[in-house]
Scaffold this motif. Structure first.
Motif, PDB file in Angstrom:
ATOM      1  N   VAL A 196     -36.286  32.819 -20.178  1.00  0.00           N
ATOM      2  CA  VAL A 196     -37.434  32.488 -19.331  1.00  0.00           C
ATOM      3  C   VAL A 196     -38.676  33.178 -19.878  1.00  0.00           C
ATOM      4  O   VAL A 196     -38.599  34.215 -20.536  1.00  0.00           O
ATOM      5  N   ASP A 197     -39.826  32.586 -19.574  1.00  0.00           N
ATOM      6  CA  ASP A 197     -41.096  33.153 -20.023  1.00  0.00           C
ATOM      7  C   ASP A 197     -41.569  34.277 -19.119  1.00  0.00           C
ATOM      8  O   ASP A 197     -42.232  35.218 -19.574  1.00  0.00           O
ATOM      9  N   MET A 198     -41.241  34.167 -17.828  1.00  0.00           N
ATOM     10  CA  MET A 198     -41.766  35.121 -16.861  1.00  0.00           C
ATOM     11  C   MET A 198     -40.902  35.059 -15.607  1.00  0.00           C
ATOM     12  O   MET A 198     -40.150  34.100 -15.399  1.00  0.00           O
ATOM     13  N   TYR A 199     -41.010  36.085 -14.755  1.00  0.00           N
ATOM     14  CA  TYR A 199     -40.297  36.079 -13.477  1.00  0.00           C
ATOM     15  C   TYR A 199     -41.110  36.846 -12.448  1.00  0.00           C
ATOM     16  O   TYR A 199     -42.045  37.582 -12.789  1.00  0.00           O
TER      17      TYR A 199
ATOM     18  N   ARG B 295     -35.233  37.202 -19.389  1.00  0.00           N
ATOM     19  CA  ARG B 295     -36.516  37.220 -20.102  1.00  0.00           C
ATOM     20  C   ARG B 295     -36.350  37.873 -21.482  1.00  0.00           C
ATOM     21  O   ARG B 295     -36.855  37.356 -22.484  1.00  0.00           O
TER      22      ARG B 295
ATOM     23  N   GLU C 169     -34.644  39.864 -15.575  1.00  0.00           N
ATOM     24  CA  GLU C 169     -35.269  40.605 -16.670  1.00  0.00           C
ATOM     25  C   GLU C 169     -34.455  40.453 -17.948  1.00  0.00           C
ATOM     26  O   GLU C 169     -35.014  40.288 -19.039  1.00  0.00           O
TER      27      GLU C 169
END
Length: 302
Positions: A253-256, A248, A245
């Motif tokens: 990162v775009d998403m997890y 992000r 998180e």
């Protein structure tokens, strides 16, 4: 230019629940926690002596040492490949590989433009283990650590030399090799100057999937060049969830999502939707090229 969508995966803790070496430890009765504690301590001892050690790949030398002294008696590439069959993949793997690889195979709306999905593994682990695993038949290519063998005193093959390594920084080199198609054309080198439009896999057609901060260099290369990035964390691991998180929030990162790739999970739906989104963009671009070509064709004056 090939219209290829490349899904690039880390391996340990991204596809595998744990580390690919776990079945090796189980066979030889080695405590994994003690092994890694000792391996991780040695580079620190060298660094106190002002000797730089690559912590990502030092373990390879230690594995060779253990194979040579009989701790991992008879460990060779054939055995490593057999350990591939014992890998504990997260739910939905390898089925998710097969599903996405064939997404556009029988759909002329996409296949007529040469749009297809390829999977790649870029790992600091043993390439031979991955080659022996259930995902290998769906993978276009593998970047991992490679070992040579020599004969022991009994005349048996045993690992003895490191000939190729991937660490968390050189993963970026592997991504550029995928981008330029070096694995498909041996006449091209990673430093070869190739115009963007002639590169085999465009960065904006890439999705990079991994589990944590050690993959930030690779996340950055893909993300800054227009690709998509996705992080995985083990189900129920709050600390790992907070870590991704934070990645992000930091724009890494775009998403997890939790490490579950079965139908209707976040990981399955997000990755699949991004593949479809990329495919739609490529298709629309190709249609636009054809339309523009048709408009530019000379016509008889009325």
């Amino acid at each position: 230019m090939a219209n290829i969508i490349a899904v690039i995966w880390d391996c340990d803790k991204t596809l595998i629940d744990g580390y690919m070496q776990d079945p090796i430890f189980a066979k030889f009765g080695i405590n994994a926690h003690d092994f890694w504690k000792k391996v991780n301590k040695i580079p620190d001892e060298y660094q106190e002596k002002h000797i730089r050690v690559n912590k990502d790949t030092y373990y390879l030398n230690y594995f060779i040492h253990c194979a040579q002294d009989g701790t991992f008696k008879g460990l060779n590439n054939k055995m490593l490949k057999e350990f591939g069959k014992e890998q504990k993949f997260y739910p939905g793997i390898p089925e998710f590989f097969e599903k996405t690889k064939n997404m556009f195979k029988d759909n002329p709306e996409y296949s007529e433009y040469g749009i297809r999905v390829e999977h790649y593994i870029v790992s600091t682990g043993f390439a031979e283990v991955i080659r022996g695993s259930a995902i290998s038949e769906y993978v276009e290519d593998i970047w991992g650590c490679e070992l040579l063998e020599s004969k022991d005193k009994e005349g048996n093959d045993v690992i003895s030399e490191v000939v190729y390594t991937i660490d968390n920084t050189t993963k970026t080199r592997a991504i550029f090799e995928i981008n330029k198609g070096i694995n498909k054309n041996k006449d091209i080198e990673v430093n070869s100057k190739i115009p963007k439009e002639l590169r085999r896999v465009q960065f904006e057609n890439m999705i990079y999937i991994a589990d944590g901060p050690s993959d930030i260099p690779a996340f950055s290369v893909v993300g800054k060049n227009g690709g998509w990035t996705f992080a995985i964390y083990p189900k129920g691991d709050k600390e790992a969830m907070l870590q991704v998180e934070q990645m992000r929030e930091d724009g890494r990162v775009d998403m997890y999502a939790e490490a579950d790739y079965t139908e209707n999970t976040t990981a399955n739906m997000w990755i699949t939707s991004k593949i479809r989104q990329i495919a739609d963009r490529i298709r629309n671009q190709e249609k636009s090229k054809i339309s523009n070509l048709a408009l530019s064709t000379p016509h008889h004056l009325v």
